[in-house]
Design a protein around this motif. Structure first.
Motif, short mmCIF file in Angstrom:
data_model
loop_
_atom_site.label_atom_id
_atom_site.label_comp_id
_atom_site.label_asym_id
_atom_site.label_seq_id
_atom_site.Cartn_x
_atom_site.Cartn_y
_atom_site.Cartn_z
N ARG A 1 -18.39 59.60 -19.31
CA ARG A 1 -17.02 60.83 -18.98
C ARG A 1 -17.38 61.77 -19.19
NH1 ARG A 1 -13.60 62.69 -22.40
NH2 ARG A 1 -11.51 62.18 -22.04
N ASN A 2 -19.01 61.86 -20.06
CA ASN A 2 -18.86 63.25 -19.89
C ASN A 2 -19.63 63.89 -18.99
OD1 ASN A 2 -18.43 63.59 -22.82
ND2 ASN A 2 -20.28 62.67 -24.02
N LEU A 3 -20.38 63.35 -18.42
CA LEU A 3 -20.93 64.58 -16.69
C LEU A 3 -19.86 64.60 -16.02
CD1 LEU A 3 -23.62 64.66 -15.52
CD2 LEU A 3 -23.52 62.63 -15.00
N ALA A 4 -19.25 63.27 -15.83
CA ALA A 4 -17.63 62.97 -15.06
C ALA A 4 -17.07 64.60 -15.39
CB ALA A 4 -16.78 61.96 -15.21
N SER A 5 -16.76 64.77 -16.45
CA SER A 5 -15.47 65.56 -17.12
C SER A 5 -16.29 67.29 -16.34
CB SER A 5 -15.67 66.09 -18.25
OG SER A 5 -14.83 67.03 -18.80
N GLN A 6 -17.66 67.86 -16.70
CA GLN A 6 -18.56 68.53 -16.62
C GLN A 6 -18.84 68.89 -14.99
OE1 GLN A 6 -23.13 68.27 -17.02
NE2 GLN A 6 -22.95 69.63 -15.90
N TYR A 7 -18.23 67.79 -13.95
CA TYR A 7 -19.07 67.96 -13.09
C TYR A 7 -16.99 68.15 -12.38
CZ TYR A 7 -23.11 65.57 -12.43
OH TYR A 7 -24.70 65.87 -12.24
N LEU A 8 -16.44 67.55 -12.79
CA LEU A 8 -14.40 68.10 -12.26
C LEU A 8 -14.35 69.74 -13.01
CD1 LEU A 8 -12.84 64.76 -13.52
CD2 LEU A 8 -13.35 65.68 -11.16
N ASN A 9 -14.86 69.63 -13.80
CA ASN A 9 -14.82 71.11 -14.49
C ASN A 9 -14.81 72.42 -13.44
OD1 ASN A 9 -13.03 71.56 -16.83
ND2 ASN A 9 -13.90 69.94 -17.15
N ASP A 10 -16.50 71.96 -12.29
CA ASP A 10 -16.88 72.50 -11.64
C ASP A 10 -16.35 72.54 -10.54
OD1 ASP A 10 -19.32 73.08 -13.52
OD2 ASP A 10 -20.70 71.58 -12.40
N ILE A 11 -16.12 71.37 -10.06
CA ILE A 11 -14.75 71.37 -8.15
C ILE A 11 -14.13 72.02 -9.31
CG2 ILE A 11 -13.08 69.58 -7.96
CD1 ILE A 11 -15.80 67.91 -7.72
N VAL A 12 -13.14 72.34 -9.96
CA VAL A 12 -11.62 73.26 -9.98
C VAL A 12 -12.39 74.63 -10.02
CG1 VAL A 12 -10.09 73.77 -11.70
CG2 VAL A 12 -10.62 71.13 -12.29
N ARG A 13 -13.47 75.16 -10.47
CA ARG A 13 -14.29 76.46 -10.92
C ARG A 13 -14.44 76.65 -8.84
NH1 ARG A 13 -16.63 74.79 -15.74
NH2 ARG A 13 -18.18 74.31 -14.56
N GLU A 14 -14.96 75.74 -8.73
CA GLU A 14 -15.21 75.79 -7.75
C GLU A 14 -13.93 76.28 -6.01
OE1 GLU A 14 -17.84 73.00 -6.30
OE2 GLU A 14 -19.41 73.93 -7.99
N GLY A 15 -12.93 75.93 -6.95
CA GLY A 15 -11.48 75.92 -6.00
C GLY A 15 -10.94 74.88 -4.84
N THR A 16 -11.72 73.59 -5.25
CA THR A 16 -12.04 72.61 -4.41
C THR A 16 -11.10 71.77 -5.39
OG1 THR A 16 -13.71 71.40 -5.14
CG2 THR A 16 -13.90 73.08 -2.57
N GLY A 17 -10.70 71.79 -6.29
CA GLY A 17 -9.60 70.80 -7.44
C GLY A 17 -8.96 71.35 -8.38
N ILE A 18 -7.72 70.90 -8.30
CA ILE A 18 -7.32 71.41 -9.40
C ILE A 18 -7.06 70.92 -11.12
CG2 ILE A 18 -5.11 72.57 -7.98
CD1 ILE A 18 -3.87 69.89 -8.81
N LYS A 19 -6.56 71.31 -12.21
CA LYS A 19 -6.33 70.91 -13.34
C LYS A 19 -5.35 70.93 -13.97
CE LYS A 19 -9.26 70.99 -17.91
NZ LYS A 19 -10.20 71.86 -18.02
N ILE A 20 -4.53 69.67 -14.36
CA ILE A 20 -3.55 69.86 -14.80
C ILE A 20 -3.65 69.39 -17.10
CG2 ILE A 20 -1.06 68.40 -15.13
CD1 ILE A 20 -1.95 69.76 -12.49
N ASN A 21 -3.49 70.31 -17.41
CA ASN A 21 -3.87 70.19 -18.93
C ASN A 21 -2.36 69.29 -19.51
OD1 ASN A 21 -6.02 71.37 -18.67
ND2 ASN A 21 -5.24 73.39 -18.67
N SER A 22 -2.65 67.77 -19.25
CA SER A 22 -1.39 67.25 -20.23
C SER A 22 -2.32 66.11 -21.04
CB SER A 22 -0.49 66.59 -19.24
OG SER A 22 -1.44 65.45 -17.84
#
Length: 930
Positions: A53-74
């Protein structure tokens, strides 16, 4: 320096993992469902990709910063593929993070609406129907049954499902209740099976009344049940309402029953049902819905297709307008199918991830329904929300009235300036409702009937001559007050204090108008039980003051218009008064069957009110009204002019003379010459002779046949060869669009569409004889004897059985001929008859198209006598399937009864239905050779 051997491999592994995670994110976003967001949580994504889960969170946040993903802070946090969300919603996202799903939606202008509020047109043409469904659902103790009446494809099933969602949402239906739809056409006259499946309480497999657990049973196509089954259901409904339940119908009282029919209101079956169902809701046809609704529907279906194929969508303005203006036999469902068809045609030519619909992608039957306009090639993107609906129009006009009041309240405008601006805004809004909006509220006319005597009584009492326009305006205000959508309701709530201040300001400036408005408000409350709110009273006040200011005071020369028609006189008077910028004319509308004596009292009161006038001009339309002066002689003290054949132009000429005190007799003499009827004839495209080509195999096949014949005609032939839609001719006959555009001299093709007003030329005649007498007669006036002879020569060379069949199928014609010949020979053996050669040739052509239609899944699904054909011609169907078994196996197709029926029609179509039904015993050389 030695680099540790594991670092490069670890970096590569990390990059691969991130790419795999991004692919998974794209995969789940393509299947985005806002009712189930669990797949987008970090924990679920980590589990699917098999990382921590920690590694997934790290990569997912990287994807958001790179502009290919979005994050919903719910709670929990959600991650989505950015392009996937943009494709799904057909929008462009300008942020990477959002506080919630609602914030994401609001940022792109999408308001998430539930149940009825999410239906396009819920505040417009569907508002009355939805209000009835809500009432039926909530009526104590267990609601009321409903009958939905509407043409096929208008959305009756969708409304019944939404009724269920709404009922569960507000607690009117149990949370565990169910919605079940029953297609009554499946049962027909099979009463036993219907009772077993739907009503029989002892049946383990049936009794849906119990199974829905207090929910909704939707009986679609209810009219197609047998009379006894319909009576059984209706008796159960009546018993439930009277608390007198029939045996086996004990639970119907707690179950909501929604019936539906596509039959018109005046059909005997519909009338029988209506008498026993308390709530009847009419669902409008697509053609009767507003332009805004139809535009929203096109864009909605377009976005759905973009979501399905994961592409950005756009449509040219011309294609959008054509779809909006087109009529579809299946209404909304027909429009949906057309949009899907257009997208499928454009899909192969898409550029990268964009799907563009242009006019050439539209079906031929739709393409000619709209004239070309400027900017038709400009694109409308799927991410654009069309906001120019009647609700926003109402909001803009109401806001303009409020803005004018604010200017007055802040000292930036006088009262007269405020009132003039407010009055103009309301007139513009009323003009929109009367002339542009196509929304039909069935209660509007009923409200007008109730309000008409109220206005007439008020006119008599206060000396203010209200026209039908005032009555219509108040009826519209009441409809807007009762059935406005969330946007207008919110605007009213947000501005209620200022609206009340505006009403008080108006009342302070005119005590007389205030008294009249109070009187009308009280009468409306008594008659309809509706208390006019501050906005409705404001609109009424503006209309009353406009009317009162223009009434008799100071008017020395007056015009009165009498005309037959619902509001003919009112419309002419209103147009003339507006153009002249002064109230010159009063209006009296007459029903078509009314006599002058019916309105003599109303005219007398008007003349008495204007007794001081030096000149009164009465403009009438026709008939006995021309003798109006004999009935009212002596009432007017001034000169009385009676003018016949009233028109808007005549009213403007006379009105102008009345204002400027010109000599009226001179004006009338001049007008008689200026406005004398004149005409000119514009010869349209209908003057051009054409031969129409059609084929049950589609427009492309018809066009290829047209080309074969065109290659045999000389260039000098003064006749056009055009293709047309076969189903159009079958269903509409000489009402098909081609008959409105051309003078059709003949129809040529592979199957007769049955248009009786023009001759049909079958290809089998051409193939058998080299030409056709009917075709020769059509071409005789343009080719002459020598040209006809040359045409025969060229036709024999160009139109052969091989060239025709190759033009209508992409399959191997050699093999197809061999199989068809074998099958047809076996069928003739089974029939014990030999089919004449002309018919054989035509059947070959028809079978080539039939097999291609089956292979491409585009076969004909219905036949005019499809329901009875299989029973009446059971032997023929059996022999046909046996004869064509090998051919069907080779191409892996199943020949439906509808296609078999059309082959039967081809063989025996010259006979009456009765003879055709008994074809096994037929004799005669014209059909079958021994």
């Amino acid at each position: 320096m030695v680099v540790p051997s594991g670092r490069g491999g670890a970096c590569m592994a990390a990059s691969d993992t991130k790419q795999e995670l991004l692919r998974h994110l794209d995969f789940i976003t393509r299947r985005l469902d806002f009712s189930n967001l669990a797949p987008f949580t970090t924990a679920d994504i980590a589990s699917e990709v098999s990382i921590s889960r920690n590694l997934a969170s790290q990569y997912l946040n990287d994807i958001v910063r790179e502009g290919t993903g979005i994050k919903i802070n719910s709670r929990p946090v959600l991650f989505m593929h950015k392009r996937g969300v943009e494709r799904h919603l057909q929008v462009v996202l300008d942020r990477k993070e959002y506080a919630s799903i609602d914030e994401l939606m609001l940022s792109v202008g999408i308001v998430r609406r539930k149940d009825f509020d999410g239906i396009i047109g819920c505040d417009l043409s569907l508002s009355t129907c939805i209000e009835q469904l809500k009432s039926a659902l909530c009526y104590p103790p267990h609601g009321l049954p409903v009958l939905l009446i509407g043409e096929p494809g208008t959305g009756k099933g969708m409304l019944s499902r939404t009724m269920f969602e709404y009922g569960v949402g507000i607690g009117a239906l149990p949370a565990k209740s169910r919605y079940v739809a029953v297609d009554c056409s499946r049962y027909g006259d099979d009463d036993a099976r219907f009772r077993h499946d739907v009503l029989d309480v002892k049946s383990l497999a049936g009794h849906l009344i119990n199974e829905v657990a207090g929910g909704i049973v939707y009986l679609a196509k209810f009219d197609q049940l047998s009379c006894s089954s319909r009576d059984r259901v209706l008796e159960g409904l009546c018993g439930a309402l009277a608390d007198d339940k029939l045996p086996g119908m004990q639970d119907i009282a707690s179950t909501r029953i929604v019936l539906a029919t596509s039959l018109p209101l005046d059909d005997p079956v519909t009338r029988q049902i209506i008498h026993r169902v308390p709530i009847v809701a009419a669902v409008p046809a697509l053609r009767n819905r507003t332009v805004e609704e139809r535009t929203d529907l096109v864009m909605h279906f377009l976005r759905l297709e973009g979501r399905r194929v994961a592409a950005d969508v756009a449509i040219s303005r011309g294609a959008l307008r054509t779809l909006v203006e087109a009529n579809f036999e299946d209404n909304v469902e027909g429009l949906r199918a057309c949009v899907t068809n257009c997208c499928a045609g454009a899909y192969l030519n898409r550029q990268e991830e964009q799907l563009v619909i242009r006019s050439y992608n539209l079906p031929a039957a739709v393409l000619g329904s709209s004239a070309v306009e400027e900017d038709d090639d400009k694109l409308v993107s799927g991410d654009k929300r069309i906001s120019s609906n009647s609700t926003s129009r109402a909001g803009r006009h109401f806001q303009a009235v409020l803005d004018a009041f604010r200017s007055y309240n802040e000292g930036r405008a006088s009262f007269d300036e405020f009132f003039s601006s407010a009055s103009a805004s309301i007139r513009e809004y009323q003009d929109y409702l009367n002339f542009e909006s196509r929304a039909i509220n069935p209660r509007l006319a009923a409200f007008e009937q109730v309000l008409a005597p109220i206005f007439e009584e008020t006119s008599t009492f206060y000396g203010v001559e209200f026209s039908r326009k005032s009555c219509h305006a108040l009826a519209q205000s009441i409809c807007t007050q009762l059935w406005s959508d969330a946007g207008i309701s919110r605007w009213r709530s947000e501005n209620v204090r200022e609206i009340k201040e505006m009403l008080l300001a108006l009342m302070r400036h005119s005590h007389t108008v205030t008294v009249i408005v109070d009187q009308l408000t009280s009468e409306v409350s008594n008659a309809l039980g509706v208390t006019l709110d501050a906005l409705s009273q404001t609109l009424l006040f503006i209309d009353v003051k406009d009317t009162a200011d223009a009434t008799s005071v100071g008017r020395e020369r007056v015009g009165i218009i009498l005309a037959h028609g619902y509001s003919t006189a009112t419309s002419i008077a209103d147009a003339a008064n507006r153009i002249l910028h002064r109230r010159v004319f009063e209006a009296i509308d007459m029903a078509y069957d009314q006599q002058f004596s019916d309105v003599a009292g109303q005219l007398s009161r008007l003349l008495e009110r204007f007794a001081h006038a030096s000149t009164v001009t009465v403009l009438v339309d026709m008939g006995s009204l021309a003798e109006v002066d004999k009935a009212i002689h002596g009432i007017s003290n001034g000169d009385l002019y009676v003018v016949n054949n009233v028109s808007t132009g005549l009213a403007i000429e006379i009105g102008s003379a009345l204002i400027s005190n010109d000599d009226l007799e001179e004006t009338l003499n001049r007008s008689a010459k200026l406005l004398a009827p004149s005409y000119r004839v514009i010869r349209g495209a209908r003057g051009r002779d054409v031969i129409a080509f059609c084929s049950e195999n589609g427009s492309d096949a018809a066009d290829r046949i047209r080309q074969l014949v065109a290659s045999s005609l000389p260039d000098t032939a003064d006749i056009r060869l055009v293709t047309t839609d076969f189903p159009d001719l079958v269903h509409k006959g000489d009402g098909a669009p081609i008959f409105g555009s051309y003078r059709v001299r003949a129809i040529m093709g592979t199957m007769d569409p049955g248009v009786s007003c023009v001759p049909f030329i079958g290809l089998e005649d051409i193939l058998m004889n080299g030409s056709s007498e009917a075709l020769d007669r059509v071409l005789a006036h343009t080719l002459g004897p020598s040209g006809i002879a040359q045409f025969h020569t060229d036709l024999l060379k160009n139109v052969t059985l091989r060239s025709v069949t190759e033009s209508i199928t992409i399959l191997d014609t050699e093999r197809l001929f061999s199989e068809a010949e074998k099958a047809l020979s076996h069928l003739q053996d089974l029939l014990g008859k030999r089919i004449e050669q002309r018919k054989v040739i035509g059947i070959y052509v028809h079978l080539c198209g039939l097999i291609e239609r089956l292979v491409t899944k585009n076969f004909i699904e219905t036949h005019p006598h499809g329901d009875s054909f299989a029973e009446e011609h059971a032997d023929y169907v059996l022999w046909f399937r046996e004869s064509f078994h090998d051919l069907a196996q080779r191409y892996r197709v199943d020949i439906p009864v509808s296609e078999i029926a059309y082959v039967y029609d081809f063989m025996f179509g010259d006979q009456t239905p009765k003879v055709a039904a008994d074809f096994l015993g037929m004799e005669g050389p014209d059909l079958i050779d021994e």
